[in-house]
Design a protein around this motif. Structure first.
Motif, PDB file in Angstrom:
ATOM      1  N   ASP A  32       0.702  -1.350   0.165  1.00  0.00           N
ATOM      2  CA  ASP A  32       0.077   0.095   0.167  1.00  0.00           C
ATOM      3  C   ASP A  32       0.955   1.198   0.254  1.00  0.00           C
ATOM      4  N   VAL A  75      -5.794   5.254  13.963  1.00  0.00           N
ATOM      5  CA  VAL A  75      -4.839   4.327  13.016  1.00  0.00           C
ATOM      6  C   VAL A  75      -4.156   3.350  13.774  1.00  0.00           C
ATOM      7  N   GLU A 122      -1.051  -0.059  10.371  1.00  0.00           N
ATOM      8  CA  GLU A 122      -1.224   1.061   9.137  1.00  0.00           C
ATOM      9  C   GLU A 122      -0.028   1.759   9.155  1.00  0.00           C
ATOM     10  N   HIS A 144       3.309   2.492   6.359  1.00  0.00           N
ATOM     11  CA  HIS A 144       3.137   3.802   5.747  1.00  0.00           C
ATOM     12  C   HIS A 144       4.579   4.437   5.879  1.00  0.00           C
TER      13      HIS A 144
END
Length: 224
Positions: A44, A169, A173, A177
């Motif tokens: 992602d 969050v 995640e 990121h």
């Protein structure tokens, strides 16, 4: 923020990856289209920086396949082709921006920041949460008017939380990121950087702004 750089020219690939990491981004790098497509499908990303002239699979084919699969990741095309036809073709296939080589690295950074804001539906380069202000262009953080000195990793974490202010969050995640594919860090390192951020944000008696959701993750902002 996490980027994928797909560029086959080794000197440019190396210099861009180095500069982007120094700017605080997590960067995965691919040297051909086949490897790049695999990375894009397997992770992602906030932005993909995509060269067009690639071995194995060209950039436009990568873009076409990703969009056909419903992948809406922000894509910035890098290319030596500077004709209207080439730009239109890339944009029609779903590219979000276009930068012609040679280019200034500062402009690349500005375009990436713009795409990140667009991805998180943030129109302004300045994010405000309570009395916290984050200037994403200058990468300057203030709370109650006072500048807070952050490391690149601390800033990246705070910006990510701020772009999703008010939302929980997860640790996973955050890790996905902020760290590249080959990082040996684990999601537990997030807790350490949250602690660092809290210490800096809560100086001079400032109230807590990063709240824990036990067993889930963190939320930035007023949760009352």
């Amino acid at each position: 923020m996490k980027l994928l750089l797909i560029e086959d020219y080794a000197p440019l690939q190396k210099s861009l990856a180095k500069g982007l990491r120094e700017a605080g981004y997590a960067v995965d790098v691919a040297g051909d289209g086949e490897e790049g497509l695999w990375y894009a499908r397997s992770n992602d990303y906030d932005v993909i920086v995509l060269d067009l002239m690639l071995p194995e699979i060209d950039g436009l084919t990568i873009l076409r396949r990703l969009r056909a699969e419903g992948n809406a990741v922000q894509v910035l095309i890098l290319t030596a082709k500077d004709t209207v036809v080439d730009r239109v073709k890339g944009l029609d296939l779903g590219a979000d921006d276009y930068l012609v080589k040679p280019f200034a690295f500062a402009e690349l950074l500005a375009r990436i920041r713009s795409l990140v804001r667009r991805d998180y539906e943030s129109q302004s380069p300045v994010i405000r949460v309570d009395n916290l202000e984050i200037n994403t262009s200058a990468r300057v953080v203030r709370r109650a008017g006072s500048v807070i000195d952050l490391t690149a990793r601390e800033y990246a974490l705070l910006e990510f939380l701020a772009l999703r202010a008010g939302e929980v969050v997860t640790r996973t995640e955050i890790w996905e990121h902020l760290y590249d594919f080959n990082s040996e860090s684990t999601s537990n390192v997030t807790d350490v950087y949250i602690l660092y951020l809290r210490r800096k944000l809560e100086r001079n008696g400032q109230p807590r702004l990063i709240h824990t959701r036990r067993g889930i993750g963190y939320v930035l902002g007023d949760v009352t």
